[in-house]
Design a protein around this motif. Structure first.
Motif, short mmCIF file in Angstrom:
data_model
loop_
_atom_site.label_atom_id
_atom_site.label_comp_id
_atom_site.label_asym_id
_atom_site.label_seq_id
_atom_site.Cartn_x
_atom_site.Cartn_y
_atom_site.Cartn_z
N LYS A 31 0.83 -1.21 0.00
CA LYS A 31 0.00 0.00 0.00
C LYS A 31 0.87 1.26 0.00
O LYS A 31 0.55 2.23 -0.69
CB LYS A 31 -0.93 0.01 1.21
CG LYS A 31 -2.03 -1.01 1.14
CD LYS A 31 -2.90 -0.96 2.38
CE LYS A 31 -3.97 -2.02 2.32
NZ LYS A 31 -4.81 -1.99 3.53
N ILE A 32 1.95 1.22 0.76
CA ILE A 32 2.86 2.38 0.80
C ILE A 32 3.48 2.61 -0.56
O ILE A 32 3.54 3.74 -1.06
CB ILE A 32 3.95 2.16 1.88
CG1 ILE A 32 3.32 2.22 3.27
CG2 ILE A 32 5.06 3.20 1.74
CD1 ILE A 32 4.26 1.79 4.38
N VAL A 33 3.95 1.53 -1.20
CA VAL A 33 4.58 1.68 -2.51
C VAL A 33 3.57 2.11 -3.56
O VAL A 33 3.87 2.95 -4.41
CB VAL A 33 5.30 0.37 -2.92
CG1 VAL A 33 5.79 0.44 -4.34
CG2 VAL A 33 6.45 0.09 -1.98
N VAL A 40 3.08 10.19 -5.78
CA VAL A 40 4.33 10.96 -5.81
C VAL A 40 5.03 10.85 -7.17
O VAL A 40 5.30 11.86 -7.82
CB VAL A 40 5.28 10.51 -4.68
CG1 VAL A 40 6.60 11.25 -4.75
CG2 VAL A 40 4.63 10.70 -3.31
N LEU A 41 5.33 9.61 -7.58
CA LEU A 41 6.12 9.44 -8.80
C LEU A 41 5.34 9.70 -10.08
O LEU A 41 5.85 10.37 -10.99
CB LEU A 41 6.72 8.03 -8.84
CG LEU A 41 7.76 7.72 -7.77
CD1 LEU A 41 8.22 6.28 -7.90
CD2 LEU A 41 8.93 8.66 -7.87
N MET A 42 4.14 9.15 -10.18
CA MET A 42 3.39 9.31 -11.43
C MET A 42 3.05 10.76 -11.75
O MET A 42 3.14 11.16 -12.91
CB MET A 42 2.13 8.43 -11.43
CG MET A 42 2.44 6.94 -11.48
SD MET A 42 3.60 6.45 -12.76
CE MET A 42 2.57 6.51 -14.19
N PRO A 43 2.68 11.58 -10.77
CA PRO A 43 2.47 13.00 -11.11
C PRO A 43 3.75 13.67 -11.64
O PRO A 43 3.68 14.48 -12.57
CB PRO A 43 2.03 13.63 -9.79
CG PRO A 43 1.39 12.51 -9.05
CD PRO A 43 2.20 11.30 -9.40
N VAL A 44 4.90 13.31 -11.08
CA VAL A 44 6.16 13.89 -11.56
C VAL A 44 6.45 13.39 -12.98
O VAL A 44 6.83 14.17 -13.86
CB VAL A 44 7.32 13.52 -10.61
CG1 VAL A 44 8.66 13.93 -11.19
CG2 VAL A 44 7.11 14.15 -9.24
N ASP A 92 4.71 -0.07 -10.44
CA ASP A 92 4.55 -0.50 -9.04
C ASP A 92 5.45 -1.70 -8.75
O ASP A 92 6.16 -1.73 -7.75
CB ASP A 92 3.10 -0.89 -8.75
CG ASP A 92 2.18 0.29 -8.55
OD1 ASP A 92 2.66 1.43 -8.50
OD2 ASP A 92 0.96 0.05 -8.44
N PHE A 93 5.39 -2.70 -9.63
CA PHE A 93 6.17 -3.92 -9.43
C PHE A 93 7.67 -3.62 -9.40
O PHE A 93 8.39 -4.13 -8.54
CB PHE A 93 5.86 -4.94 -10.53
CG PHE A 93 6.77 -6.13 -10.49
CD1 PHE A 93 6.58 -7.13 -9.56
CD2 PHE A 93 7.85 -6.22 -11.37
CE1 PHE A 93 7.44 -8.23 -9.52
CE2 PHE A 93 8.70 -7.31 -11.33
CZ PHE A 93 8.49 -8.31 -10.40
N ILE A 94 8.14 -2.82 -10.33
CA ILE A 94 9.57 -2.51 -10.40
C ILE A 94 10.02 -1.80 -9.12
O ILE A 94 11.07 -2.12 -8.56
CB ILE A 94 9.89 -1.66 -11.66
CG1 ILE A 94 9.73 -2.53 -12.90
CG2 ILE A 94 11.29 -1.07 -11.59
CD1 ILE A 94 9.78 -1.75 -14.21
N ILE A 95 9.22 -0.87 -8.65
CA ILE A 95 9.59 -0.14 -7.43
C ILE A 95 9.56 -1.07 -6.22
O ILE A 95 10.47 -1.04 -5.39
CB ILE A 95 8.67 1.08 -7.23
CG1 ILE A 95 8.97 2.11 -8.32
CG2 ILE A 95 8.85 1.69 -5.86
CD1 ILE A 95 8.02 3.26 -8.37
N ILE A 96 8.54 -1.93 -6.12
CA ILE A 96 8.47 -2.87 -5.01
C ILE A 96 9.67 -3.81 -5.05
O ILE A 96 10.33 -4.06 -4.04
CB ILE A 96 7.15 -3.67 -5.04
CG1 ILE A 96 5.98 -2.76 -4.68
CG2 ILE A 96 7.20 -4.86 -4.08
CD1 ILE A 96 4.62 -3.39 -4.90
N ALA A 97 9.98 -4.36 -6.23
CA ALA A 97 11.11 -5.27 -6.37
C ALA A 97 12.42 -4.58 -6.00
O ALA A 97 13.27 -5.16 -5.32
CB ALA A 97 11.18 -5.82 -7.79
#
Length: 141
Positions: A31-33, A40-44, A92-97
Motif C-alpha cells: 500500500k505504501i509503494v 508521488v512518482l506518477m504526477p512527476v 509499481d512492481f519494479i519499485i516494489i522489487a
C-alpha cells in the motif's frame, strides 16, 4: 485430538509465524509503494511527459467514437485496450522489487560474517616424493 495438536505444533513453528508476519507487513508495504507510485512518482512523470495521465491511457477498439477518458469509454460500454493501468502496475512492481532488493541487500550486509580464511592443509610429501618412496620400497622387496 491428535490432529488439533499436530496443527497447533505446525502453526506455532517459527517459519509459519515468520511467514504470517511477512504477509501482513508485505500488504502494508504494498500500500505504501502503491501510494508512492500513484501519488508521488506518477504526477512527476506525468509532468515530465507533458501532463500524460498513465492510468487514463487506452485505445478504443469498438468504434470510431472518440472518448476523452477511459471512464467515459467504459461507461459507454466501448471495448477498450486500457494499457495505462498496466504501465502503472509494472512501475509499481519494479519499485516494489527494487525496495525489496535494497532491503535484502541491507539485511545481508548486517548478517554477513567475516569469512575467516580456511587453514592451510599441512604440507605433506609431494607426488614425486611419494612415488620415489614407493619405488624404493619395491626395490627393497
Amino acid at each position: 485430538m491428535g490432529f488439533i495438536k499436530e496443527f497447533k505444533e505446525f502453526a506455532m513453528k517459527g517459519n509459519v509465524m515468520d511467514m504470517a508476519v511477512g504477509v501482513i507487513i508485505g500488504g502494508a508495504f504494498g500500500k505504501i509503494v502503491t501510494s508512492l507510485v500513484g501519488d508521488v512518482l506518477m504526477p512527476v512523470i506525468s509532468l515530465a511527459t507533458g501532463g500524460i495521465d498513465f492510468t487514463n491511457l487506452f485505445v478504443n477498439l469498438s468504434d470510431d467514437v472518440k472518448y476523452k477518458t477511459l471512464a467515459e469509454a467504459q461507461e459507454a460500454g466501448a471495448s477498450v485496450f486500457a494499457y495505462g493501468q498496466f504501465v502503472q502496475n509494472v512501475l509499481d512492481f519494479i519499485i516494489i522489487a527494487f525496495c525489496i532488493f535494497l532491503m535484502l541487500k541491507g539485511i545481508n550486509k548486517l548478517n554477513r560474517k567475516k569469512e575467516e580464511p580456511a587453514p592451510e592443509a599441512p604440507a605433506g610429501p609431494t607426488q614425486e616424493e611419494l612415488l620415489t618412496e614407493i619405488r624404493d620400497l619395491l626395490k627393497n622387496k
